[in-house]
Design an enzyme around this catalytic site. Structure first.
Site, mmCIF file in Angstrom:
data_model
loop_
_atom_site.group_PDB
_atom_site.id
_atom_site.type_symbol
_atom_site.label_atom_id
_atom_site.label_comp_id
_atom_site.label_asym_id
_atom_site.label_seq_id
_atom_site.Cartn_x
_atom_site.Cartn_y
_atom_site.Cartn_z
ATOM 1 N N GLU A 303 0.822 -1.213 0.000
ATOM 2 C CA GLU A 303 0.000 0.000 0.000
ATOM 3 C C GLU A 303 0.851 1.257 0.000
ATOM 4 O O GLU A 303 0.502 2.244 -0.656
ATOM 5 C CB GLU A 303 -0.943 -0.014 1.204
ATOM 6 C CG GLU A 303 -1.859 -1.224 1.282
ATOM 7 C CD GLU A 303 -2.576 -1.531 -0.021
ATOM 8 O OE1 GLU A 303 -3.015 -0.588 -0.711
ATOM 9 O OE2 GLU A 303 -2.706 -2.719 -0.355
ATOM 10 N N GLU A 325 -0.949 -2.267 -9.734
ATOM 11 C CA GLU A 325 -0.913 -3.414 -8.841
ATOM 12 C C GLU A 325 0.327 -4.291 -9.026
ATOM 13 O O GLU A 325 0.887 -4.802 -8.058
ATOM 14 C CB GLU A 325 -2.187 -4.248 -8.997
ATOM 15 C CG GLU A 325 -3.461 -3.483 -8.662
ATOM 16 C CD GLU A 325 -3.478 -2.938 -7.242
ATOM 17 O OE1 GLU A 325 -2.660 -3.377 -6.408
ATOM 18 O OE2 GLU A 325 -4.311 -2.059 -6.960
#
Length: 861
Positions: A303, A325
């Protein structure tokens, strides 16, 4: 610009800055608010179109200069749009759009939703929180809900007295009257709507840690402050690591990491306001296993990598989601490896890469990047191919180019596109500019087509040749005839028994050679003397390797001495893939496993144990008993070498390997003595968890569950409710799905449907129940019989994960029944993944039909 996709907004009016006020009503589970958007009219228009879903818009107006123009509002529910109609056309220039709105909290953990928990007094409390990725900001407030329509956000939250709130920016003010607090937050940088976030409720905040000027806090529900130190330490390390790697400062003004009791995903990279499942943030190192600590560090690092790769530089549209991602997954592992080198993170990545291989071997795979039109299609991109395959391909490129040259290209890309949006070609252009290598040409075949190659290494009169072919599993649908431009790393291993070379696998690994393999067979020369060849040296390539029998035997003979741990892992993993492809037999694979059991690396042992487990599923009766004996003979000496009791000088890996071996001996090898040891450890841990090493206790819990009775079930259920950490709670809940009794499984199903188990955990527990050898088919019957109710209960993104375990049901009757069921039942957010699950089941049915009898006859002599 003309509109070409009904899911894309017209571009006549574009946002620049939002002022958002949001007020929850916890009693009736609704919310209301107002938003003012400073925008720019790009071309004459009488209609402003923005996104909204499930919202009421009682008032809308446009301010042009000093003039207010009320708007007629049209709701297009099908396309999730709000249209504002003006009597007079707007001309190019600045305007302000003002809207009031109201709605109801979502019940599926997306958009704005309520998360509940029971406090220390036994009272149920609620948090109002958000999950806006991919296209759920529109469920909260009217907005231009597309990733390339960036703007700043200045947020005000109106909250009840006695509660607190956090959002993307630092708090700038607080005033109260009439039992409410008005909390304001500083404007954000220009960012996408899916990154907006807030949390409102009875929350606590850790004291901030200053990380080079960035205040870092952990936010949680009351009573969990003792579980924040690890996340603070890992978060501070990650902030500094990424600042150095990218060469750019953290783009936010503060950073809150927030544990949410109910959360569908693992975590969400909202700028400055990152939300997590509790189990991935709140962790006590003394009461967690090494994999639990590593998973928490991974997710925190993932994150925080997004703060740069995703938040600061964002994909233009959802087809580029992999840019976010895959790179965050790649960077998480780089950071975890730097944070805890002793965890050997890149070897452990073999497990994730194996899972990506398993999906990408299927005809129903997809390219890493493909055309995305609708929000539903965007939701479908959050899968193993985007994350794990994408990260593996990035790792392959980095290792081929060299780490420093690769980083130079990434830094150039970040500098050129910070605060903006980018596409895949922008990344390749930046890396090419720094390295001079044909990066776009190399990556074209890896990003825009599904599947991957298997490289075959053969020897003949003219030397050793390497050829490529698409990897194809037996029982899967035919794959296309494809080719890749493959960055190949290989090395020669001296097998001359009279050689004076001292074996050092790590030193040898640095002496690899590199080629770019195209469609034509390529010859490689070993020079003088007898040598083995290892292709995919360092195991950084996303491809399988097969060898001629002679070369395979030669490589196996020198594996322990000359191959690194990750290379030994890949040798086993590639061999199992060859079994699935029908290229070799399960018997040959068993022989390889037996040859590798002098292993000491935990990741390699995980692959050996998984190999024995896969073979065990193929056999019954006397053959199974014999296989259990073989597994026992492989496992027991290694556990004996480590000892059953933890030592003060154990490394994290040794401690976890001891637990892995105990678990495998008690379940896979069916060792009665180990089962008795597990019962003793479990009983001690139930009395006082501090009396037993956490890793051993977790393993013992699984062993007891695999053979347990009703009393054990009751003990574990009680332990899950009394757990003092999120990890312990999930360990005991997960173990409930391993009990061999259908009656006890039925009790577990009831816990999932009656609300005892949080809906975020229910799908993952049912997935585990599906792979229970004794009760998996009954679990599938329960899911099928209750399909509609379970779909209503669970977040749509988790439904397809629930059914992943069905692929191990490998009888022809299983396959027919499952296929018939899904011919009339849909999984809207996971259609592609469902096709892959069903195809993988066909592969396993084919494996049993080809190998089960042969393996049984071999084992019974």
């Amino acid at each position: 610009m003309p509109e070409t996709n009904k899911h894309r907004l017209p571009t006549a009016v574009l946002p620049e800055a939002y002022e958002l006020t949001f007020e929850p009503n916890f009693n009736d589970k609704t919310f209301s608010g107002r938003v003012t958007v400073r925008a720019e009219v790009k071309e004459e228009t009488e209609v402003i179109t923005l996104n909204g879903e499930g919202l009421q818009i009682p008032e809308a107006a446009v301010i042009v200069g000093q003039d207010r123009h009320d708007c007629a509002v049209t709701i297009d529910a099908e396309n999730e749009r709000i249209e504002l109609h003006l009597e007079q056309a707007l001309q190019p220039g600045p305007i302000s759009v003002q809207l009031s709105f109201s709605g109801s909290f979502n019940e599926n953990l997306v958009g704005p939703y309520l998360s509940t928990f029971v406090d220390s007094d036994g009272d149920t409390k609620s948090l109002a929180t958000t999950q806006f990725q991919a296209t759920h900001a529109r469920k909260c407030f009217p907005c231009w809900d597309e990733p390339d329509l960036k703007a700043t956000f200045e947020i005000e939250l109106v909250i009840p007295d006695g509660m607190d709130a956090v959002s993307n920016g630092p708090e700038t003010g607080r005033s109260g009257h009439d039992g409410k607090q008005h909390v304001t937050f500083a404007p954000t940088m220009s960012m996408s709507t899916y990154l907006v976030a807030f949390v409102i409720g009875p929350i606590e905040k850790s004291d901030p840690v200053d990380v080079d000027g960035v205040p870092l806090r952990i936010v949680h529900i009351p009573g969990k402050g003792d579980l924040t130190d690890f996340a603070l330490d890992a978060g501070a390390f990650a902030l500094r690591y990424f600042k150095d790697y990218f060469g750019l400062p953290y783009p936010g003004q503060k950073l809150d990491l927030i544990a949410i009791p109910d959360f569908a995903f693992g975590a969400m990279e909202n700028l400055g306001c990152v939300t997590f499942r509790e189990t991935l943030l709140l962790v006590d190192p003394d009461r967690a296993t090494q994999p639990e600590l590593q998973r928490a560090a991974d997710v925190i690092n993932h994150e925080l990598a997004h703060m740069w790769f995703g938040d600061l530089v964002t994909m233009k549209w959802w087809n580029g989601l992999w840019l976010n991602e895959a790179f965050a997954t790649f960077m998480e592992m780089r950071c975890t490896d730097a944070y805890r080198p002793e965890w050997d993170r890149w070897t452990d990545f073999g497990l994730s890469r194996s899972a990506a291989f398993a999906t990408d071997s299927l005809a129903s795979t997809r390219p890493i990047e493909y055309e995305v039109d609708s929000p539903v299609e965007a939701e479908g991109m959050f899968d193993i191919l985007t994350y794990e395959k994408g990260a593996a391909v990035v790792r392959m490129l980095e290792q081929y180019l060299g780490e420093e040259r690769f980083r130079s290209g990434i830094r150039r890309y970040m500098n050129e596109h910070q605060f903006g949006n980018a596409d895949t070609p922008d990344l390749w252009d930046a890396i090419e500019a720094e390295t001079g290598e044909p990066v776009a040409q190399i990556m074209q075949s890896w990003i825009y087509q599904g599947g991957y190659p298997q490289l075959h290494v053969g020897s003949g009169p003219e030397g050793t040749t390497i050829t490529q072919r698409p990897m194809q599993l037996d029982g899967a649908d035919p794959v296309a005839d494809q080719q890749w431009l493959v960055p190949v790393e290989y090395r020669w291993i001296d097998t001359d028994p009279f050689s004076e070379t001292v074996a050092d696998a790590d030193a040898e690994a640095s002496q690899s050679e590199r080629i770019l393999l195209s469609g034509e067979p390529t010859r490689v020369d070993s020079g003088n003397g007898p040598k083995s060849i290892l292709v995919n040296a360092n195991s950084s390539g996303f491809y399988r390797v097969s060898y001629s029998d002679e070369l395979q035997d030669s490589l196996t003979d020198v594996a322990t001495e000359h191959l690194t741990a990750v290379e030994r892992y890949s040798l086993i993993d590639d061999a199992w893939a060859a079994v699935l492809a029908g290229q070799t037999s399960a018997v040959s694979f068993l022989t390889l496993l037996e040859a590798m059991t002098g292993e000491s690396n935990r990741s390699v042992w995980q692959r050996i144990i998984a190999g024995f487990t896969s073979l065990r599923r193929l056999v019954d009766g006397e053959a199974r008993e014999r296989l259990e004996e073989i597994a026992h003979d492989a496992l027991a000496p290694n556990l004996a070498g480590l000892g059953l009791e933890s030592r003060s000088d154990d490394s994290d890996q040794e401690r976890q390997l001891r637990a892995d071996l105990l678990r495998a001996l008690g379940t896979l090898a069916n060792d009665a003595d180990i089962q008795d040891v597990a019962k003793q450890l479990s009983a001690e841990g139930l009395r006082n968890p501090e009396l037993v090493d956490t890793s051993l206790l977790a393993a013992a819990t699984d062993v007891v569950a695999a053979h347990g009775d009703e009393a054990d079930f009751d003990d574990f259920l009680a332990a899950s409710k009394a757990a003092t950490t999120p990890q312990a709670e999930l360990r005991y809940l997960g173990a409930l799905m391993d009990f061999p009794s259908v009656e006890l499984q039925a009790r577990a199903w009831t816990l999932i449907t009656d609300g005892t188990v949080r809906p975020q955990n229910g799908p993952l527990l049912l997935r585990r129940g599906l792979i229970n050898e004794q009760c998996g088919r009954q679990t599938w019957a329960f899911i099928a019989d209750n399909w509609d109710d379970l779909n209503d209960l669970f977040a749509s993104s988790l439904v397809v994960r629930m059914v992943e375990g069905i692929s191990v049901h490998d009888l022809p009757a299983d396959q027919r029944a499952v296929s018939d069921f899904f011919s009339t039942h849909q999984v809207p957010s996971g259609e592609q993944t469902l096709r892959q699950i069903l195809e993988r089941q066909r592969v396993n049915v084919s494996l049993r039909s080809r190998q089960a009898d042969l393996l049984s006859r071999f084992l019974t002599g």
